[in-house]
Design a protein around this motif. Structure first.
Motif, short mmCIF file in Angstrom:
data_model
loop_
_atom_site.label_atom_id
_atom_site.label_comp_id
_atom_site.label_asym_id
_atom_site.label_seq_id
_atom_site.Cartn_x
_atom_site.Cartn_y
_atom_site.Cartn_z
N GLY A 175 0.85 -1.19 0.00
CA GLY A 175 0.00 0.00 0.00
C GLY A 175 0.88 1.24 0.00
N TYR A 176 0.24 2.40 -0.07
CA TYR A 176 0.98 3.67 -0.11
C TYR A 176 0.83 4.40 1.21
CZ TYR A 176 1.38 2.95 -5.10
OH TYR A 176 1.69 2.44 -6.33
N ILE A 177 1.97 4.75 1.79
CA ILE A 177 1.94 5.57 3.01
C ILE A 177 2.89 6.75 2.80
CG2 ILE A 177 1.46 3.57 4.48
CD1 ILE A 177 4.36 3.84 5.54
N PHE A 178 2.80 7.78 3.66
CA PHE A 178 3.76 8.88 3.52
C PHE A 178 4.54 9.16 4.79
CE2 PHE A 178 1.62 12.41 5.65
CZ PHE A 178 0.28 12.03 5.63
N ASP A 179 4.22 8.47 5.87
CA ASP A 179 5.00 8.69 7.09
C ASP A 179 4.66 7.62 8.12
OD1 ASP A 179 6.76 9.91 8.81
OD2 ASP A 179 5.54 11.66 9.21
N ILE A 180 5.61 7.43 9.04
CA ILE A 180 5.33 6.64 10.25
C ILE A 180 5.84 7.48 11.41
CG2 ILE A 180 5.86 4.57 11.57
CD1 ILE A 180 6.10 3.04 8.98
N LYS A 181 4.96 7.83 12.32
CA LYS A 181 5.38 8.68 13.45
C LYS A 181 5.43 7.84 14.72
CE LYS A 181 2.68 11.99 15.39
NZ LYS A 181 1.75 13.09 15.29
N LYS A 182 6.56 7.94 15.42
CA LYS A 182 6.74 7.15 16.65
C LYS A 182 6.36 7.99 17.87
CE LYS A 182 8.73 3.55 14.86
NZ LYS A 182 9.62 2.90 15.80
N TYR A 183 6.08 7.30 18.98
CA TYR A 183 5.85 7.92 20.29
C TYR A 183 4.75 8.99 20.24
CZ TYR A 183 10.44 5.88 20.30
OH TYR A 183 11.49 5.03 20.09
N SER A 184 3.72 8.74 19.48
CA SER A 184 2.64 9.70 19.38
C SER A 184 1.72 9.57 20.60
CB SER A 184 1.85 9.41 18.10
OG SER A 184 0.66 10.12 18.15
N VAL A 185 1.32 10.70 21.17
CA VAL A 185 0.40 10.66 22.31
C VAL A 185 -0.92 11.36 21.97
CG1 VAL A 185 2.10 10.40 24.15
CG2 VAL A 185 1.53 12.69 23.34
N ASN A 186 -1.09 11.72 20.70
CA ASN A 186 -2.30 12.45 20.30
C ASN A 186 -3.19 11.69 19.33
OD1 ASN A 186 -1.81 14.82 21.78
ND2 ASN A 186 -0.27 15.44 20.28
N ASP A 187 -2.93 10.43 19.12
CA ASP A 187 -3.71 9.68 18.12
C ASP A 187 -4.38 8.46 18.73
OD1 ASP A 187 -3.02 11.38 15.95
OD2 ASP A 187 -1.05 10.43 15.84
N GLY A 188 -4.94 8.64 19.93
CA GLY A 188 -5.57 7.50 20.61
C GLY A 188 -4.92 7.28 21.96
N PRO A 189 -5.35 6.22 22.70
CA PRO A 189 -4.84 6.00 24.06
C PRO A 189 -3.35 5.63 24.10
CG PRO A 189 -6.72 4.56 23.55
CD PRO A 189 -6.33 5.22 22.29
N GLY A 190 -2.68 6.04 25.18
CA GLY A 190 -1.31 5.62 25.43
C GLY A 190 -0.31 6.12 24.40
N ILE A 191 0.83 5.43 24.38
CA ILE A 191 1.89 5.77 23.41
C ILE A 191 1.65 4.95 22.15
CG2 ILE A 191 4.38 5.70 22.97
CD1 ILE A 191 4.75 6.06 26.02
N ARG A 192 1.70 5.61 21.00
CA ARG A 192 1.30 4.93 19.77
C ARG A 192 2.31 5.18 18.65
NH1 ARG A 192 -3.65 3.35 21.08
NH2 ARG A 192 -4.01 2.42 19.04
N THR A 193 2.25 4.27 17.69
CA THR A 193 2.92 4.50 16.41
C THR A 193 1.81 4.82 15.43
OG1 THR A 193 4.72 2.98 16.91
CG2 THR A 193 4.26 3.39 14.58
N THR A 194 1.97 5.94 14.71
CA THR A 194 0.92 6.33 13.74
C THR A 194 1.45 6.14 12.33
OG1 THR A 194 0.10 7.95 15.32
CG2 THR A 194 -0.67 8.18 13.05
N VAL A 195 0.68 5.38 11.56
CA VAL A 195 1.04 5.11 10.16
C VAL A 195 0.12 5.96 9.29
CG1 VAL A 195 1.23 3.33 8.38
CG2 VAL A 195 1.65 2.74 10.79
N PHE A 196 0.71 6.85 8.49
CA PHE A 196 -0.09 7.77 7.68
C PHE A 196 -0.25 7.24 6.26
CE2 PHE A 196 1.58 10.32 11.11
CZ PHE A 196 0.53 11.18 11.42
N PHE A 197 -1.49 6.91 5.91
CA PHE A 197 -1.80 6.41 4.56
C PHE A 197 -1.90 7.57 3.58
CE2 PHE A 197 -3.72 1.95 4.94
CZ PHE A 197 -3.08 1.68 6.13
N LYS A 198 -1.52 7.28 2.33
CA LYS A 198 -1.62 8.32 1.30
C LYS A 198 -3.01 8.25 0.65
CE LYS A 198 1.38 10.93 -1.54
NZ LYS A 198 0.50 12.10 -1.50
N GLY A 199 -3.57 9.43 0.37
CA GLY A 199 -4.85 9.50 -0.33
C GLY A 199 -5.99 9.87 0.59
#
Ligand code: SF4
Length: 269
Positions: A6-30
């Motif tokens: 699939g197509y993504i444009f970023d992976i952000k580590k240690y996110s605390v603003n995208d749901g509960p706890g500490i998260r990894t956020t995978v940003f899909f393109k489109g």
């Protein structure tokens, strides 16, 4: 159906603003929407796109020939390798992985494959969605998704069409369906002065939410100007460049208003 790339444009580590706890956020393109206030204009087109002198952090490639491209085609295994690096953080904080974008539901088969991998490894999952997709797509993934971060922008359909480029009918129907199925939902409300933040829209949004079930939290996301330089570098028109972000005091007032719904309310994601 499974899909391994699939197509993504970023992976952000240690996110605390995208749901509960500490998260990894995978940003899909489109993204099927085109919101005037979009903070991720680089997410909107479905395919990788060329930019000059790309210095954005979304560049995942170690290959210099691809450094001027926003987004890349990746394998499920590549994404999972990144996600699994932070397993101890998820366990300690009750966090996990968030699939965001853009709109992850646009690549629903790729998303499905990633969700299944996460399930196998007992990693908590969240999907950050506009809700603008067919009900069949949601039916494919809701059993293997732990939390939905669901955007609610404008209740008036004409205004939604004007400021987001699409009707909100399907978005509202899908939200009602997920709510009636007992899915865990965190609502995300962008607070955009003069657009979503009007007396009428706040009133209609609160009435709409009051008829839903299983809303775990409401996140009020104040407008900010951090995407300004992205628009300049991408030479895209920024239609909200002149708007003034709401003050902290105002956001607290708004929070108090939404608390009348008896649902926890947070400022920020
Ligand atoms: S839904 Fe989100 S990513 Fe898509 S255009 Fe709107 S703000 Fe941007």
């Amino acid at each position: 159906m499974m899909q391994n790339t699939g197509y993504i444009f970023d992976i952000k580590k240690y996110s605390v603003n995208d749901g509960p706890g500490i998260r990894t956020t995978v940003f899909f393109k489109g993204c099927p929407l085109n919101c005037w206030w979009c903070h991720n204009p680089e997410s909107q087109r479905g395919e990788p796109e060329k930019v000059d002198q790309c210095t954005f952090r979304w560049n995942l490639s170690n290959d210099y020939s691809k450094r001027n491209s926003i987004g890349s085609q990746v394998l499920v295994e590549e994404v999972m390798k990144e996600v699994e690096k932070d397993l101890p953080f998820y366990e300690e904080s009750n966090g996990g992985v968030t699939f965001s974008g853009g709109e992850p539901m646009l690549q629903v088969d790729f998303l499905h494959s990633l969700l299944l991998e996460c399930k196998k490894k007992d990693i908590q999952t969240a999907i950050d969605t506009t809700g603008f997709t067919s009900i069949n797509d949601f039916e494919k993934i809701y059993d293997i998704t732990d939390i939905f971060l669901y955007d609610l922008k404008l209740i008036d359909d004409k205004l939604h069409y004007k400021y987001c480029g699409v009707s909100n009918k399907m978005i509202h129907e899908n939200l009602k369906m997920l709510s009636s199925q007992g899915e865990k939902i965190i609502l995300r409300l962008p607070i955009i002065p003069t657009i979503t933040d009007t007396e009428q829209n706040i009133f209609e949004t609160m009435s709409f939410i009051s008829a839903l079930k299983n809303i775990q939290e409401i996140d009020l996301l104040p407008y900010h100007q951090s995407a300004k330089s992205k628009y300049e570098r991408m030479q895209k028109e920024n239609k909200v460049a002149e708007l003034i972000p709401p003050t902290k005091e105002y956001m607290n007032e708004l929070r108090n208003k939404f608390l009348q719904l008896d649902i926890p309310v947070k400022i920020g994601g």
